[in-house]
Design a protein around this motif. Structure first.
Motif, PDB file in Angstrom:
ATOM      1  N   PRO A 116       0.807  -1.220   0.000  1.00  0.00           N
ATOM      2  CA  PRO A 116       0.000   0.000   0.000  1.00  0.00           C
ATOM      3  C   PRO A 116       0.840   1.271   0.000  1.00  0.00           C
ATOM      4  N   ASP A 117       2.055   1.191   0.532  1.00  0.00           N
ATOM      5  CA  ASP A 117       2.922   2.365   0.564  1.00  0.00           C
ATOM      6  C   ASP A 117       3.421   2.774  -0.819  1.00  0.00           C
ATOM      7  N   ASP A 118       3.248   1.906  -1.812  1.00  0.00           N
ATOM      8  CA  ASP A 118       3.663   2.228  -3.179  1.00  0.00           C
ATOM      9  C   ASP A 118       2.621   3.056  -3.924  1.00  0.00           C
ATOM     10  N   ALA A 119       1.490   3.314  -3.317  1.00  0.00           N
ATOM     11  CA  ALA A 119       0.354   3.912  -4.030  1.00  0.00           C
ATOM     12  C   ALA A 119       0.727   5.211  -4.738  1.00  0.00           C
ATOM     13  N   GLU A 120       1.415   6.097  -4.073  1.00  0.00           N
ATOM     14  CA  GLU A 120       1.729   7.394  -4.680  1.00  0.00           C
ATOM     15  C   GLU A 120       2.636   7.234  -5.889  1.00  0.00           C
ATOM     16  N   ALA A 121       3.649   6.380  -5.789  1.00  0.00           N
ATOM     17  CA  ALA A 121       4.560   6.162  -6.910  1.00  0.00           C
ATOM     18  C   ALA A 121       3.848   5.506  -8.081  1.00  0.00           C
ATOM     19  N   LEU A 122       2.990   4.533  -7.799  1.00  0.00           N
ATOM     20  CA  LEU A 122       2.257   3.866  -8.879  1.00  0.00           C
ATOM     21  C   LEU A 122       1.256   4.808  -9.530  1.00  0.00           C
TER      22      LEU A 122
ATOM     23  N   GLU B 181      -5.528   7.798  -1.889  1.00  0.00           N
ATOM     24  CA  GLU B 181      -6.233   6.918  -0.965  1.00  0.00           C
ATOM     25  C   GLU B 181      -7.028   5.846  -1.709  1.00  0.00           C
ATOM     26  N   GLU B 182      -7.710   6.248  -2.778  1.00  0.00           N
ATOM     27  CA  GLU B 182      -8.476   5.276  -3.562  1.00  0.00           C
ATOM     28  C   GLU B 182      -7.544   4.277  -4.230  1.00  0.00           C
ATOM     29  N   PHE B 183      -6.427   4.767  -4.749  1.00  0.00           N
ATOM     30  CA  PHE B 183      -5.479   3.878  -5.412  1.00  0.00           C
ATOM     31  C   PHE B 183      -4.879   2.893  -4.414  1.00  0.00           C
ATOM     32  N   ARG B 184      -4.627   3.381  -3.205  1.00  0.00           N
ATOM     33  CA  ARG B 184      -4.109   2.493  -2.159  1.00  0.00           C
ATOM     34  C   ARG B 184      -5.116   1.386  -1.854  1.00  0.00           C
ATOM     35  N   GLU B 185      -6.392   1.727  -1.806  1.00  0.00           N
ATOM     36  CA  GLU B 185      -7.424   0.723  -1.552  1.00  0.00           C
ATOM     37  C   GLU B 185      -7.505  -0.300  -2.686  1.00  0.00           C
ATOM     38  N   ARG B 186      -7.279   0.142  -3.911  1.00  0.00           N
ATOM     39  CA  ARG B 186      -7.274  -0.787  -5.039  1.00  0.00           C
ATOM     40  C   ARG B 186      -6.150  -1.819  -4.876  1.00  0.00           C
ATOM     41  N   ILE B 187      -4.987  -1.348  -4.460  1.00  0.00           N
ATOM     42  CA  ILE B 187      -3.856  -2.256  -4.245  1.00  0.00           C
ATOM     43  C   ILE B 187      -4.190  -3.260  -3.148  1.00  0.00           C
ATOM     44  N   VAL B 188      -4.693  -2.771  -2.024  1.00  0.00           N
ATOM     45  CA  VAL B 188      -5.040  -3.642  -0.898  1.00  0.00           C
ATOM     46  C   VAL B 188      -6.074  -4.677  -1.320  1.00  0.00           C
ATOM     47  N   HIS B 189      -7.090  -4.237  -2.042  1.00  0.00           N
ATOM     48  CA  HIS B 189      -8.154  -5.145  -2.473  1.00  0.00           C
ATOM     49  C   HIS B 189      -7.605  -6.229  -3.396  1.00  0.00           C
TER      50      HIS B 189
ATOM     51  N   ILE C 136      10.475   3.182  -8.832  1.00  0.00           N
ATOM     52  CA  ILE C 136       9.476   2.288  -9.425  1.00  0.00           C
ATOM     53  C   ILE C 136       9.198   2.756 -10.851  1.00  0.00           C
ATOM     54  N   VAL C 137       9.322   1.832 -11.812  1.00  0.00           N
ATOM     55  CA  VAL C 137       9.209   2.205 -13.221  1.00  0.00           C
ATOM     56  C   VAL C 137       8.060   1.484 -13.944  1.00  0.00           C
ATOM     57  N   GLY C 138       7.328   0.644 -13.241  1.00  0.00           N
ATOM     58  CA  GLY C 138       6.196  -0.027 -13.858  1.00  0.00           C
ATOM     59  C   GLY C 138       5.507  -0.952 -12.879  1.00  0.00           C
ATOM     60  N   TYR C 139       4.308  -1.394 -13.251  1.00  0.00           N
ATOM     61  CA  TYR C 139       3.582  -2.331 -12.392  1.00  0.00           C
ATOM     62  C   TYR C 139       2.606  -3.141 -13.217  1.00  0.00           C
ATOM     63  N   ALA C 140       2.264  -4.306 -12.704  1.00  0.00           N
ATOM     64  CA  ALA C 140       1.288  -5.187 -13.353  1.00  0.00           C
ATOM     65  C   ALA C 140       0.513  -5.918 -12.278  1.00  0.00           C
ATOM     66  N   TYR C 141      -0.730  -6.228 -12.566  1.00  0.00           N
ATOM     67  CA  TYR C 141      -1.545  -6.934 -11.583  1.00  0.00           C
ATOM     68  C   TYR C 141      -2.611  -7.756 -12.289  1.00  0.00           C
ATOM     69  N   ALA C 142      -3.254  -8.599 -11.526  1.00  0.00           N
ATOM     70  CA  ALA C 142      -4.347  -9.419 -12.052  1.00  0.00           C
ATOM     71  C   ALA C 142      -5.585  -9.224 -11.189  1.00  0.00           C
ATOM     72  N   GLY C 143      -6.709  -9.507 -11.786  1.00  0.00           N
ATOM     73  CA  GLY C 143      -7.979  -9.449 -11.073  1.00  0.00           C
ATOM     74  C   GLY C 143      -8.918 -10.482 -11.647  1.00  0.00           C
TER      75      GLY C 143
END
Length: 200
Positions: free
Chosen positions: A13-19, A42-50, A74-81
Motif C-alpha cells: 500500500p505504501d507504493d500507491a503514490e509512486a504507482l 487513498e483510492e489507489f491504495r485501496e485498489r492495491i489492498v483489495h 518504481i518504473v512499472g507495475y502489473a496486476y491481475a484481477g
C-alpha cells in the motif's frame, strides 16, 4: 561509474503514490485506460489492498548504485484481477500493466508479465485475459502498440467490441486477448490466493 538493475517485487500500500504517478498520465493524456478522472492516492491504495487479498500486484523497481550512493525508482507495475465474479471463473484472470512512459520498449513490460504469469501459474490460474483499448486508426491518444505487445507475448485475439467506449470526443473499440498458462483438468486443483504463494 554507475550500475542499475531491475527487480520485481510485490506491491505494498505504501507504493500507491509512486504507482499513481505512473498511471495518471495514461488517464489524462491517453485512451489506453477509459477512466476519466485520476483517482486519489487513498483510492489507489485501496485498489492495491483489495487486489492483494487474492491476486498478485507486482512492481518493477530500478536500483541504481554509484561509488557513493544508491537509489531506487518504481518504473512499472502489473496486476491481475477476476475475469468474472462467478465461482466457475476462478481459474481465469484479467491482467493489467502500466510502465512509466519514458521506460517503454525497455523490456520492463515483458519482465513484469513474465513474473506475473509465474505467480499466477503457482496459484493454479489457467487463463490470462487482457481487455485492451483499440482505435480504428492510430491517433494521438491511442495506437495498436498494446495489442502488438500482447501478441508478442503469446496472447491471441478473442473478440472485439466496436465503438463501445467514448473518451476525448472519440469512439474507441475494445478487444479481448487471451493466453493459456496452465493445464485444464476434469478435476481442477483449487485456485490458491496470492498471500499463500510465497515465491515469485
Amino acid at each position: 561509474m554507475s550500475a542499475s538493475k531491475i527487480t520485481i517485487r510485490p506491491a505494498t500500500p505504501d507504493d500507491a503514490e509512486a504507482l499513481l504517478s505512473i498511471y495518471a498520465p495514461y488517464v489524462e493524456q491517453t485512451a489506453i485506460t477509459f477512466e476519466y478522472e485520476v483517482p486519489s492516492v487513498e483510492e489507489f491504495r485501496e485498489r492495491i489492498v483489495h487486489t492483494l487479498k487474492l491476486y498478485p500486484y507486482l512492481v518493477a523497481q530500478r536500483e541504481t548504485s554509484t561509488n557513493s550512493d544508491a537509489s531506487t525508482e518504481i518504473v512499472g507495475y502489473a496486476y491481475a484481477g477476476p475475469l468474472h465474479a462467478r465461482a466457475a471463473y476462478a481459474w481465469s484472470v484479467e491482467t493489467s500493466i502500466y510502465v512509466k512512459k519514458s521506460e517503454k520498449k525497455s523490456g520492463i513490460g515483458k519482465a513484469l508479465y513474465s513474473a506475473l504469469e509465474k505467480v499466477l501459474a503457482a496459484q493454479n490460474i489457467t487463463n490470462v485475459n487482457a481487455c485492451i483499448a483499440s482505435p480504428e486508426t492510430d491517433d494521438e491518444y491511442l495506437n495498436h502498440n498494446s495489442i502488438q505487445f500482447h501478441q508478442h507475448l503469446g496472447y491471441s485475439m478473442i473478440g472485439e467490441f466496436h465503438k463501445c467506449a467514448y473518451k476525448f470526443g472519440r469512439w474507441y473499440n475494445m478487444v479481448w486477448m487471451e493466453k493459456m498458462i496452465g493445464s485444464h483438468h476434469q478435476e481442477q486443483p483449487a485456485m490458491i490466493p496470492f498471500p499463500e504463494v510465497t515465491k515469485l
